[in-house]
Design a protein around this motif. Sequence first.
Motif, PDB file in Angstrom:
ATOM      1  N   VAL A  69       1.764  15.327  -0.021  1.00 46.87           N
ATOM      2  CA  VAL A  69       0.839  14.491   0.758  1.00 46.87           C
ATOM      3  C   VAL A  69       1.152  13.016   0.515  1.00 46.87           C
ATOM      4  CG1 VAL A  69      -1.584  13.792   0.998  1.00 46.87           C
ATOM      5  CG2 VAL A  69      -0.992  16.221   0.863  1.00 46.87           C
ATOM      6  N   LYS A  70       1.380  12.646  -0.741  1.00 47.24           N
ATOM      7  CA  LYS A  70       1.709  11.255  -1.064  1.00 47.24           C
ATOM      8  C   LYS A  70       2.980  10.810  -0.351  1.00 47.24           C
ATOM      9  CE  LYS A  70      -0.348  11.366  -5.649  1.00 47.24           C
ATOM     10  NZ  LYS A  70      -0.062  11.356  -7.092  1.00 47.24           N
ATOM     11  N   VAL A  71       3.986  11.673  -0.315  1.00 43.79           N
ATOM     12  CA  VAL A  71       5.244  11.345   0.361  1.00 43.79           C
ATOM     13  C   VAL A  71       4.996  11.116   1.852  1.00 43.79           C
ATOM     14  CG1 VAL A  71       7.485  12.297   1.068  1.00 43.79           C
ATOM     15  CG2 VAL A  71       6.769  12.426  -1.323  1.00 43.79           C
ATOM     16  N   ARG A  72       4.180  11.961   2.453  1.00 42.25           N
ATOM     17  CA  ARG A  72       3.900  11.808   3.895  1.00 42.25           C
ATOM     18  C   ARG A  72       3.109  10.543   4.199  1.00 42.25           C
ATOM     19  NH1 ARG A  72       4.943  16.888   6.916  1.00 42.25           N
ATOM     20  NH2 ARG A  72       5.751  18.273   5.340  1.00 42.25           N
ATOM     21  N   VAL A  73       2.153  10.214   3.351  1.00 43.09           N
ATOM     22  CA  VAL A  73       1.381   8.977   3.536  1.00 43.09           C
ATOM     23  C   VAL A  73       2.300   7.771   3.341  1.00 43.09           C
ATOM     24  CG1 VAL A  73      -0.493   7.567   2.580  1.00 43.09           C
ATOM     25  CG2 VAL A  73      -0.839  10.017   2.955  1.00 43.09           C
ATOM     26  N   HIS A  74       3.149   7.823   2.311  1.00 42.61           N
ATOM     27  CA  HIS A  74       4.120   6.754   2.062  1.00 42.61           C
ATOM     28  C   HIS A  74       5.026   6.582   3.284  1.00 42.61           C
ATOM     29  CE1 HIS A  74       7.124   4.362  -0.115  1.00 42.61           C
ATOM     30  NE2 HIS A  74       8.058   5.183   0.341  1.00 42.61           N
ATOM     31  N   GLU A  76       0.826  -1.204   0.000  1.00 45.21           N
ATOM     32  CA  GLU A  76       0.000   0.000   0.000  1.00 45.21           C
ATOM     33  C   GLU A  76       0.860   1.254   0.000  1.00 45.21           C
ATOM     34  OE1 GLU A  76      -0.457  -2.657   1.885  1.00 45.21           O
ATOM     35  OE2 GLU A  76      -2.427  -3.351   1.251  1.00 45.21           O
ATOM     36  N   ALA A  77       1.955   1.216   0.751  1.00 46.41           N
ATOM     37  CA  ALA A  77       2.851   2.374   0.812  1.00 46.41           C
ATOM     38  C   ALA A  77       3.493   2.646  -0.545  1.00 46.41           C
ATOM     39  CB  ALA A  77       3.928   2.153   1.875  1.00 46.41           C
ATOM     40  N   LEU A  78       3.819   1.598  -1.276  1.00 46.95           N
ATOM     41  CA  LEU A  78       4.423   1.781  -2.591  1.00 46.95           C
ATOM     42  C   LEU A  78       3.397   2.218  -3.633  1.00 46.95           C
ATOM     43  CD1 LEU A  78       6.819  -1.282  -2.604  1.00 46.95           C
ATOM     44  CD2 LEU A  78       7.417   1.112  -2.295  1.00 46.95           C
ATOM     45  N   LEU A  79       2.192   1.709  -3.510  1.00 40.69           N
ATOM     46  CA  LEU A  79       1.156   2.042  -4.493  1.00 40.69           C
ATOM     47  C   LEU A  79       0.603   3.455  -4.322  1.00 40.69           C
ATOM     48  CD1 LEU A  79      -0.775  -1.334  -4.840  1.00 40.69           C
ATOM     49  CD2 LEU A  79       0.859  -0.291  -6.429  1.00 40.69           C
ATOM     50  N   VAL A  80       0.979   4.133  -3.254  1.00 36.05           N
ATOM     51  CA  VAL A  80       0.577   5.531  -3.069  1.00 36.05           C
ATOM     52  C   VAL A  80       1.007   6.367  -4.275  1.00 36.05           C
ATOM     53  CG1 VAL A  80       1.181   7.604  -1.726  1.00 36.05           C
ATOM     54  CG2 VAL A  80       0.434   5.549  -0.554  1.00 36.05           C
ATOM     55  N   PHE A  81       2.158   6.022  -4.869  1.00 36.62           N
ATOM     56  CA  PHE A  81       2.686   6.784  -5.993  1.00 36.62           C
ATOM     57  C   PHE A  81       2.216   6.289  -7.350  1.00 36.62           C
ATOM     58  CE2 PHE A  81       5.965   7.333  -2.671  1.00 36.62           C
ATOM     59  CZ  PHE A  81       5.821   8.704  -2.504  1.00 36.62           C
ATOM     60  N   SER A  82       1.428   5.234  -7.391  1.00 39.43           N
ATOM     61  CA  SER A  82       0.989   4.670  -8.658  1.00 39.43           C
ATOM     62  C   SER A  82       0.015   5.611  -9.366  1.00 39.43           C
ATOM     63  CB  SER A  82       0.303   3.322  -8.426  1.00 39.43           C
ATOM     64  OG  SER A  82      -0.246   2.854  -9.627  1.00 39.43           O
ATOM     65  N   PRO A  83       0.328   5.986 -10.608  1.00 38.86           N
ATOM     66  CA  PRO A  83      -0.603   6.843 -11.343  1.00 38.86           C
ATOM     67  C   PRO A  83      -1.870   6.101 -11.758  1.00 38.86           C
ATOM     68  CG  PRO A  83       1.313   6.321 -12.702  1.00 38.86           C
ATOM     69  CD  PRO A  83       1.559   5.722 -11.349  1.00 38.86           C
ATOM     70  N   GLU A  84      -1.817   4.752 -11.784  1.00 35.55           N
ATOM     71  CA  GLU A  84      -2.979   3.973 -12.214  1.00 35.55           C
ATOM     72  C   GLU A  84      -3.906   3.600 -11.067  1.00 35.55           C
ATOM     73  OE1 GLU A  84       0.178   2.336 -12.901  1.00 35.55           O
ATOM     74  OE2 GLU A  84       0.448   3.377 -14.799  1.00 35.55           O
ATOM     75  N   SER A  85      -3.360   3.303  -9.891  1.00 30.02           N
ATOM     76  CA  SER A  85      -4.205   2.702  -8.868  1.00 30.02           C
ATOM     77  C   SER A  85      -4.185   3.395  -7.510  1.00 30.02           C
ATOM     78  CB  SER A  85      -3.792   1.235  -8.682  1.00 30.02           C
ATOM     79  OG  SER A  85      -2.437   1.179  -8.259  1.00 30.02           O
ATOM     80  N   SER A  86      -3.514   4.505  -7.394  1.00 31.26           N
ATOM     81  CA  SER A  86      -3.434   5.165  -6.093  1.00 31.26           C
ATOM     82  C   SER A  86      -4.759   5.829  -5.724  1.00 31.26           C
ATOM     83  CB  SER A  86      -2.334   6.226  -6.098  1.00 31.26           C
ATOM     84  OG  SER A  86      -2.355   6.925  -4.874  1.00 31.26           O
ATOM     85  N   PRO A  87      -5.233   5.589  -4.501  1.00 26.06           N
ATOM     86  CA  PRO A  87      -6.427   6.316  -4.064  1.00 26.06           C
ATOM     87  C   PRO A  87      -6.113   7.791  -3.799  1.00 26.06           C
ATOM     88  CG  PRO A  87      -5.581   4.931  -2.299  1.00 26.06           C
ATOM     89  CD  PRO A  87      -4.762   4.639  -3.518  1.00 26.06           C
TER      90      PRO A  87
END
Length: 164
Positions: A23-28, A4-15
Motif C-alpha cells: 500500500v505504501k509503495v502504491r501511495v508513493h 509527502e511521497a517520500l515520507l510515506v516510508f518514514s517509520p517515525e512520521s508516516s500516516p
Amino acid sequence: LLTEALLVFSPESSPLRSFSRKVKVRVHWALQLLALLCALLGLGIISYNKHLNGKAHFVTWHGLTGLLTVLYTCMQCLGGVVLLYPKLVKNWTLAKLKLYHATSGLVGYLLGCTSLMLGMCSLWFTTSVTGVSWYLLMLCPILTSLVIMNQVSNAYLYRKRSQH
C-alpha cells in the motif's frame, strides 16, 4: 508532493505506518506521479507565459535547475517502474535497485529544493517577500531536506544492519 511521497516510508512520521509495504509503495507511486504531472504542467505554463511575453527560456540558475529537476524526476520515475517490475533488469538484486532508487531520489529531491531556493533569490521574490518572512521561507526547503536525508540514511543503515 515530493516530500509527502517520500515520507510515506518514514517509520517515525508516516500516516501510513500501519499499512502494508504494498500500500505504501502504491501511495508513493501515485503521489510521485502526481508531483511529476504538476511539475510538467508548471513547466508548460511558465514556458508558454515566457513565449507570450517574448522572454528568454532557461537563462537563470533557477530556470536551469528547474528544468534539470523535471528531467531528472522523469528519469527517477522510470527507475521506480523498474522497481515495480524488477525482472525488467537482469543481474540486479532488488535490494540494490531499492538502494539506488532511494539514493538517486534523494539527489533529485535536493535538486528540487535547490531550484526552489534559487527561485526565492529572484528579483521578483525578494521584492515581494522581505525581512524575516524571506528567511523563514528559505528555511523550509532546508529543514525538509534534512528530514529526507535523515530518512534515507536511516533506511540505508537499517538495511545494512539487517544484512549482518
